[in-house]
Design a protein around this motif. Structure first.
Motif: not given
Length: 115
Positions: A2-17, A104-115
């Protein structure tokens, strides 16, 4: 395997999506309850949102009204749409698939919300 693969994380400004995706392989995706957890530095991992195999949903109070969990069984993928992001949403986000006591767990993806 079994594999779970996350994607889509990143740096976003407050109020963003952002939209996170988690694609599974090696499991019968449609029968699993799928969830997103997050863990900020120095804090415990917490449940953010869950969608059962019957499409029932649960959200943590802190994200209700801002985050939406969906799943596409044909693509073996679960999504987390995150709107109106706040600095407190900064964390590593983990995908979880649960079938009874089997998890089962994925490896994780980082989400950072910062201006």
């Amino acid at each position: 395997q079994v594999q779970l693969v996350e994607s889509g994380g990143g740096l976003v400004q407050p109020g963003g999506s952002l939209r996170l995706s988690c694609t599974a392989s090696g499991m019968t995706f449609s029968i699993y309850s799928m969830a997103w957890y997050r863990q900020a530095p120095g804090k415990q991992r917490e449940l953010v949102a869950r969608m059962t195999s019957d499409y029932f949903t649960y959200y943590a109070d802190s994200v209700t009204g801002r985050f939406t969990i969906t799943r596409d069984n044909a693509k073996s993928t679960v999504y987390l749409q995150m709107n109106s992001l706040k600095p407190d949403d900064t964390a590593a986000y983990y995908c979880n698939g649960q079938l009874g006591s089997l998890g089962h767990w994925g490896q994780g993806t980082q989400v950072t919300v910062s201006s």
